[in-house]
Design a protein around this motif. Structure first.
Motif, mmCIF file in Angstrom:
data_model
loop_
_atom_site.group_PDB
_atom_site.id
_atom_site.type_symbol
_atom_site.label_atom_id
_atom_site.label_comp_id
_atom_site.label_asym_id
_atom_site.label_seq_id
_atom_site.Cartn_x
_atom_site.Cartn_y
_atom_site.Cartn_z
ATOM 1 N N ALA A 145 -6.109 -38.533 -15.811
ATOM 2 C CA ALA A 145 -5.694 -38.740 -15.917
ATOM 3 C C ALA A 145 -5.524 -38.448 -17.661
ATOM 4 C CB ALA A 145 -5.504 -40.036 -16.767
ATOM 5 N N LEU A 146 -4.631 -37.534 -18.543
ATOM 6 C CA LEU A 146 -4.580 -36.872 -19.630
ATOM 7 C C LEU A 146 -3.724 -37.310 -20.548
ATOM 8 C CD1 LEU A 146 -5.679 -33.763 -20.158
ATOM 9 C CD2 LEU A 146 -3.067 -33.223 -19.525
ATOM 10 N N ILE A 147 -5.155 -37.326 -22.042
ATOM 11 C CA ILE A 147 -4.293 -37.368 -23.203
ATOM 12 C C ILE A 147 -4.334 -36.727 -24.524
ATOM 13 C CG2 ILE A 147 -6.376 -38.874 -23.633
ATOM 14 C CD1 ILE A 147 -4.353 -40.789 -25.363
ATOM 15 N N ALA A 148 -3.265 -36.221 -24.471
ATOM 16 C CA ALA A 148 -3.895 -34.637 -25.214
ATOM 17 C C ALA A 148 -3.194 -34.717 -26.926
ATOM 18 C CB ALA A 148 -3.127 -33.527 -24.917
ATOM 19 N N GLY A 152 1.655 -33.645 -31.099
ATOM 20 C CA GLY A 152 2.965 -34.810 -30.771
ATOM 21 C C GLY A 152 1.412 -35.450 -30.428
ATOM 22 N N CYS A 153 1.447 -36.235 -29.252
ATOM 23 C CA CYS A 153 0.762 -37.367 -28.580
ATOM 24 C C CYS A 153 1.039 -36.959 -27.294
ATOM 25 C CB CYS A 153 0.457 -38.663 -28.597
ATOM 26 S SG CYS A 153 -0.929 -39.497 -28.388
ATOM 27 N N GLY A 154 0.875 -36.406 -26.297
ATOM 28 C CA GLY A 154 0.922 -36.745 -24.604
ATOM 29 C C GLY A 154 -0.129 -36.825 -23.896
ATOM 30 N N GLU A 155 0.984 -37.916 -22.911
ATOM 31 C CA GLU A 155 -0.031 -38.615 -21.514
ATOM 32 C C GLU A 155 0.382 -38.057 -20.465
ATOM 33 O OE1 GLU A 155 -0.902 -42.853 -22.471
ATOM 34 O OE2 GLU A 155 -0.429 -42.372 -24.766
ATOM 35 N N ALA A 156 -0.612 -37.664 -19.724
ATOM 36 C CA ALA A 156 -0.091 -37.700 -17.989
ATOM 37 C C ALA A 156 -0.935 -38.121 -16.724
ATOM 38 C CB ALA A 156 -0.021 -35.904 -17.455
ATOM 39 N N LEU A 157 -0.743 -38.835 -16.001
ATOM 40 C CA LEU A 157 -1.320 -39.406 -15.004
ATOM 41 C C LEU A 157 -1.463 -37.955 -13.710
ATOM 42 C CD1 LEU A 157 1.037 -42.553 -14.570
ATOM 43 C CD2 LEU A 157 -0.628 -41.808 -15.600
ATOM 44 N N LEU A 158 -2.910 -38.180 -13.385
ATOM 45 C CA LEU A 158 -3.450 -37.550 -12.112
ATOM 46 C C LEU A 158 -3.295 -37.476 -11.136
ATOM 47 C CD1 LEU A 158 -3.805 -35.882 -14.558
ATOM 48 C CD2 LEU A 158 -5.452 -34.143 -14.018
ATOM 49 N N HIS A 159 -2.523 -38.023 -9.976
ATOM 50 C CA HIS A 159 -1.965 -38.878 -8.895
ATOM 51 C C HIS A 159 -3.432 -37.989 -8.179
ATOM 52 C CE1 HIS A 159 -0.247 -41.974 -10.639
ATOM 53 N NE2 HIS A 159 0.760 -41.427 -10.273
ATOM 54 N N ALA A 264 -6.914 -43.484 -24.544
ATOM 55 C CA ALA A 264 -7.820 -43.101 -23.412
ATOM 56 C C ALA A 264 -7.839 -44.188 -23.077
ATOM 57 C CB ALA A 264 -8.933 -42.438 -24.150
ATOM 58 N N GLY A 265 -8.598 -45.012 -23.206
ATOM 59 C CA GLY A 265 -9.134 -46.004 -21.982
ATOM 60 C C GLY A 265 -8.092 -46.768 -21.676
ATOM 61 N N ASN A 266 -6.874 -47.392 -21.827
ATOM 62 C CA ASN A 266 -5.547 -47.820 -21.362
ATOM 63 C C ASN A 266 -5.376 -47.517 -20.848
ATOM 64 O OD1 ASN A 266 -6.216 -50.134 -24.068
ATOM 65 N ND2 ASN A 266 -4.673 -49.093 -25.045
ATOM 66 N N LEU A 267 -5.130 -45.754 -20.610
ATOM 67 C CA LEU A 267 -4.524 -44.771 -20.127
ATOM 68 C C LEU A 267 -5.558 -44.953 -18.034
ATOM 69 C CD1 LEU A 267 -2.341 -42.894 -18.998
ATOM 70 C CD2 LEU A 267 -3.618 -41.140 -20.168
ATOM 71 N N ILE A 279 -9.493 -35.457 -22.548
ATOM 72 C CA ILE A 279 -8.796 -35.141 -23.169
ATOM 73 C C ILE A 279 -8.260 -34.002 -23.979
ATOM 74 C CG2 ILE A 279 -8.755 -35.803 -25.724
ATOM 75 C CD1 ILE A 279 -11.057 -38.023 -25.067
ATOM 76 N N GLY A 280 -6.699 -33.631 -24.107
ATOM 77 C CA GLY A 280 -7.146 -31.960 -24.254
ATOM 78 C C GLY A 280 -5.815 -31.891 -25.653
ATOM 79 N N GLY A 281 -5.213 -31.172 -26.019
ATOM 80 C CA GLY A 281 -4.453 -31.089 -27.296
ATOM 81 C C GLY A 281 -5.482 -30.356 -28.263
ATOM 82 N N GLY A 282 -4.877 -30.117 -29.293
ATOM 83 C CA GLY A 282 -5.733 -29.143 -30.306
ATOM 84 C C GLY A 282 -6.350 -29.542 -31.364
ATOM 85 N N ILE A 283 -6.350 -31.340 -31.336
ATOM 86 C CA ILE A 283 -7.800 -31.879 -32.646
ATOM 87 C C ILE A 283 -9.080 -32.020 -31.972
ATOM 88 C CG2 ILE A 283 -8.018 -33.838 -33.619
ATOM 89 C CD1 ILE A 283 -4.636 -34.001 -33.907
ATOM 90 N N ALA A 284 -9.024 -32.431 -30.614
ATOM 91 C CA ALA A 284 -9.800 -32.978 -30.075
ATOM 92 C C ALA A 284 -11.328 -32.407 -29.929
ATOM 93 C CB ALA A 284 -9.812 -33.260 -28.508
#
Length: 344
Positions: A145-148, A152-159, A264-267, A279-284
């Motif tokens: 899974a991915l959270i960024a 904004g705040c994006g999320e995606a699943l990686l099946h 992130a744990g919920n995801l 964890i992606g995005g520019g902040i992390a």
């Protein structure tokens, strides 16, 4: 040659890539093992400086050292994609993959959500582009899974399908924010009073850091911004927190870290991400020292009867220059291979 794009409300990255050459004795990539395309030309644009993506693409292609013949293009866009078309969330642009293919004479153009684009980069990241927060016990056949958090705040699943990750889009960043502590209950009330509801994007984003900063400075001035009429930028807040310049900024970033760990744990639970939560995005990457603190992992693992499952999930921060663009190029290589009838 491949065209890749990361089209956002503030900035857009466009790139020309070349597919990775076949391995010796192998006619093409093996199933389940996408290979990293080679970057040839990348350029950054201020999105608002252009009236349309057509205009921007024309300027990009004209400026290349030599004309290129494109075999496929994938553009990651900040917004939901339906029927290979999308309207950007923060820019009045509507994009259509079929129209772009005709306009620029590309055999295939595919639009994907920007988090889906980043998801395509996960299998091809170099070890130096992965900052491990929790090693866990990765399952070779598991989902990820991915959270960024960024603008904004994006999320995606990686099946995991057929031995490889298939990124699946979501708009979970706009889901309702779930408060866990008295401090977060107060934040929830303040955000609800201001916006009518509170979403994760109101907390886990650059603007969200601003909201946390305001909540942490209700009864004290900010040492990082002496002028109350000019609140500090998210970058200034994080810098002040890391340098311990301002207790309120430290508190704001620590609240951000805990909320990010919890979501992130919920995801991870929602996607059964036994192969990892990324964890992606520019902040992390900018707050890695705080993410390595107990606040993040304590919140990530605090899942009641699922605590052991959460503790077994690898947690990795993506620390790469432009992962969404890399992922779009990786997806473009797969698209070109599909059209050529080569296993991707």
């Amino acid at each position: 040659m491949l065209l890749a794009g990361d089209v956002g409300g503030t900035k857009t990255l466009l790139g020309i890539y070349e597919p990775a050459p076949p391995e010796p004795g192998n006619g093409g990539p093996r199933p389940g093992t996408p290979r990293r395309p080679r970057e040839r030309h990348v350029r950054r644009f201020a999105t608002a400086d252009h009236g349309s993506l057509d205009e921007m693409l024309s300027a990009f292609l004209r400026a290349l050292p030599a004309p290129v013949t494109l075999d496929a293009a994938v553009l990651g866009v900040a917004g939901p994609v339906r029927d290979n078309a999308a309207a950007l969330t923060n820019v009045p642009w509507r994009l259509d993959g079929a129209a772009l293919a005709e306009r620029f004479r590309v055999p295939a153009v595919r639009l994907v959500n920007d988090l889906v684009a980043t998801g395509h980069a996960v299998p091809v990241l170099a070890p130096s582009e992965r900052a491990v927060l929790q090693a866990g016990r990765p399952a070779a056949d598991g989902n990820a899974a991915l959270i960024a958090p960024g603008t904004g705040c994006g999320e995606a699943l990686l099946h995991r399908v057929g031995g490889r990750f298939v990124p699946v889009p979501s708009e979970a960043g706009h889901a309702d924010f779930a408060a866990r502590t008295p401090d977060e209950v107060g934040l929830l009330e303040a955000l609800t009073a201001r916006f009518g509801r509170a979403s994760y994007e109101h907390v886990l984003s650059g603007p969200g850091l601003g909201h946390l900063h305001a909540a942490s400075h209700v009864d004290r001035p900010c040492a990082a911004a002496p002028d109350p009429a000019a609140p500090p930028s998210p970058a200034r807040i994080t810098a002040a927190a890391l340098a311990a310049e301002c207790p309120g900024c430290v508190a704001a970033v620590d609240r951000f870290v805990a909320a990010l760990g919890a979501e992130a744990g919920n995801l991870g639970l929602r996607s059964f991400a036994t192969a990892g939560v990324y964890i992606g995005g520019g902040i992390a990457p900018r707050i890695l020292p705080r993410l390595r603190s107990r606040g993040f992992l304590d919140a990530f693992r605090a899942k009641g009867p699922m605590r052991a499952l959460a503790a077994d999930m690898p947690v990795v921060v993506i620390d790469a220059p432009h992962p969404a663009l890399l992922g779009a190029a990786t997806a473009a290589a797969e698209l070109a291979a599909e059209r050529a009838g080569v296993g991707a």
